[in-house]
Enzyme design. Structure first.
Site, PDB file in Angstrom:
ATOM      1  CE  LYS A  14      35.403  33.980  37.502  1.00 58.07           C
ATOM      2  NZ  LYS A  14      35.202  34.499  36.402  1.00 58.07           N
ATOM      3  NE  ARG A  89      31.899  39.229  35.967  1.00 58.68           N
ATOM      4  CZ  ARG A  89      31.627  38.185  36.102  1.00 58.68           C
ATOM      5  NH1 ARG A  89      31.664  37.884  37.218  1.00 58.68           N
ATOM      6  NH2 ARG A  89      31.157  37.425  35.001  1.00 58.68           N
ATOM      7  NE  ARG A 127      31.621  28.077  29.332  1.00 57.80           N
ATOM      8  CZ  ARG A 127      32.056  28.607  31.121  1.00 57.80           C
ATOM      9  NH1 ARG A 127      33.150  28.688  31.310  1.00 57.80           N
ATOM     10  NH2 ARG A 127      30.845  29.876  30.640  1.00 57.80           N
ATOM     11  NE  ARG A 160      26.856  30.238  30.693  1.00 60.54           N
ATOM     12  CZ  ARG A 160      27.540  30.733  31.573  1.00 60.54           C
ATOM     13  NH1 ARG A 160      28.597  29.787  32.077  1.00 60.54           N
ATOM     14  NH2 ARG A 160      28.847  31.703  31.457  1.00 60.54           N
ATOM     15  NE  ARG A 171      30.967  35.589  28.919  1.00 59.96           N
ATOM     16  CZ  ARG A 171      30.980  34.362  29.262  1.00 59.96           C
ATOM     17  NH1 ARG A 171      31.025  34.101  28.146  1.00 59.96           N
ATOM     18  NH2 ARG A 171      31.244  33.485  30.197  1.00 59.96           N
TER      19      ARG A 171
HETATM   20  P1  ADP Z   1      32.147  34.635  33.046  1.00 58.97           P
HETATM   21  O1  ADP Z   1      32.691  34.177  34.929  1.00 58.97           O
HETATM   22  O2  ADP Z   1      32.074  32.311  32.542  1.00 58.97           O
HETATM   23  O3  ADP Z   1      31.676  35.762  32.913  1.00 58.97           O
HETATM   24  P2  ADP Z   1      29.400  34.148  35.027  1.00 58.97           P
HETATM   25  O4  ADP Z   1      28.558  33.414  35.003  1.00 58.97           O
HETATM   26  O5  ADP Z   1      30.286  34.174  36.511  1.00 58.97           O
HETATM   27  O6  ADP Z   1      30.228  33.984  33.954  1.00 58.97           O
HETATM   28  O7  ADP Z   1      28.492  35.433  34.478  1.00 58.97           O
HETATM   29  C1  ADP Z   1      27.513  34.959  33.753  1.00 58.97           C
HETATM   30  C2  ADP Z   1      26.949  37.049  33.851  1.00 58.97           C
HETATM   31  O8  ADP Z   1      26.238  37.228  35.300  1.00 58.97           O
HETATM   32  C3  ADP Z   1      28.070  37.738  33.615  1.00 58.97           C
HETATM   33  O9  ADP Z   1      28.731  38.831  31.849  1.00 58.97           O
HETATM   34  C4  ADP Z   1      27.064  39.219  33.693  1.00 58.97           C
HETATM   35  O10 ADP Z   1      26.647  39.666  33.125  1.00 58.97           O
HETATM   36  C5  ADP Z   1      27.123  38.622  35.335  1.00 58.97           C
HETATM   37  N1  ADP Z   1      27.652  38.749  36.737  1.00 58.97           N
HETATM   38  C6  ADP Z   1      28.364  37.780  37.103  1.00 58.97           C
HETATM   39  N2  ADP Z   1      28.375  38.095  37.625  1.00 58.97           N
HETATM   40  C7  ADP Z   1      28.122  39.520  38.127  1.00 58.97           C
HETATM   41  C8  ADP Z   1      29.481  40.693  38.874  1.00 58.97           C
HETATM   42  N3  ADP Z   1      29.667  40.238  40.194  1.00 58.97           N
HETATM   43  N4  ADP Z   1      28.364  42.443  38.387  1.00 58.97           N
HETATM   44  C9  ADP Z   1      28.409  42.167  37.398  1.00 58.97           C
HETATM   45  N5  ADP Z   1      27.164  40.937  36.543  1.00 58.97           N
HETATM   46  C10 ADP Z   1      27.840  39.721  37.359  1.00 58.97           C
END
Ligand code: ADP
Length: 224
Positions: A14, A89, A127, A160, A171
């Site tokens: 994404k 999400r 990554r 990370r 996740r």
């Molecule tokens: P990835 O898509 O690789 O999981 P992100 O950078 O989008 O990583 O998100 C990292 C963390 O941030 C998630 O695991 C969650 O804890 C939090 N997060 C991000 N976006 C949301 C969301 N829309 N709702 C709830 N938590 C979120």
């Protein structure tokens, strides 16, 4: 330009696609993961509990992310369109966003980047990120020019915390539980969802598929 919601599991690409879209369309990219990390980095109104949740792979509260996203999409920068990455999400987030879009007379296009979980686990464990500028690399598909060093500023690359295999599995489980149903919500509501195969092709090829879908959608709305 209509809002674009990029949808897909962690590791579906994404972030990469969002960046290509914003470069090509000249609209901003709003990533909730980046917003949260940014706030944590700057010690900005984020409790230690939020950081702990993120590091364990769990989702943070709907209330917090809804508020962060609203601050961005109601701002002047977003007036010509925007790309959302990592949001919505959960069903509550999707309902919140749809309500705001409907109230603003906007209709989004949802792009679902579909990738197998085995491909994702291989991608995410490889990554690496630059701790200074945030550039992402992958030891297999996008290695830095010098081993473990950022091409742009020479910083030593890091993994990370939420890219360890255990956290990745958490996740993916959170995605299955909480986020996959969001797709059904959009479909049932008759909103436009385009599925794009994002397994093996290079990012540029996947990007062309997304662009084709976005342009086809714009044309159909404009009557041709
Ligand atoms: P990835 O898509 O690789 O999981 P992100 O950078 O989008 O990583 O998100 C990292 C963390 O941030 C998630 O695991 C969650 O804890 C939090 N997060 C991000 N976006 C949301 C969301 N829309 N709702 C709830 N938590 C979120």
């Amino acid at each position: 330009m209509k809002p674009i919601v990029l949808f897909g599991s962690p590791g579906s690409g994404k972030g990469t696609q969002a960046k290509m879209l914003t470069d090509c369309l000249g609209v901003p990219h709003f990533s909730t993961g980046d917003m949260l990390r940014d706030r944590i980095r700057h010690g900005n109104q984020i409790s230690p509990m939020v950081a702990a949740k993120m590091h364990s792979g769990a989702l943070v509260s709907d209330e917090l992310v809804n508020q962060l996203v609203m601050e961005q999409i109601t701002g002047p920068e977003a007036s010509r369109g925007f790309v959302l990455d990592g949001y919505p999400r959960t069903l509550a987030q999707a309902e919140h966003l749809c309500k705001w879009l409907d109230g603003s007379g906007l209709r989004e296009v949802v792009i679902h980047l579909a990738v197998d979980y085995n491909v994702i686990i291989a991608r995410l464990t490889g990554r690496r990120m630059c701790p200074r500028c945030g550039t992402l690399y992958n030891v297999a598909s996008r290695p830095p020019r010098v081993d473990e060093q950022c091409d742009l500023d020479g910083q030593k690359l890091v993994i990370r915390e939420d890219d360890s295999e255990e956290v990745i599995r958490e996740r993916l489980a959170a995605y299955d539980r909480q986020t996959r149903p969001v797709l059904d919500y959009y479909r049932k509501a008759g909103r436009r969802v385009v599925q794009v195969d994002a397994n093996y092709d290079p990012p540029g090829v996947i990007f062309q598929r997304i662009r084709g879908a976005v342009e086809a959608d714009d044309c159909s709305k404009n009557g041709g």
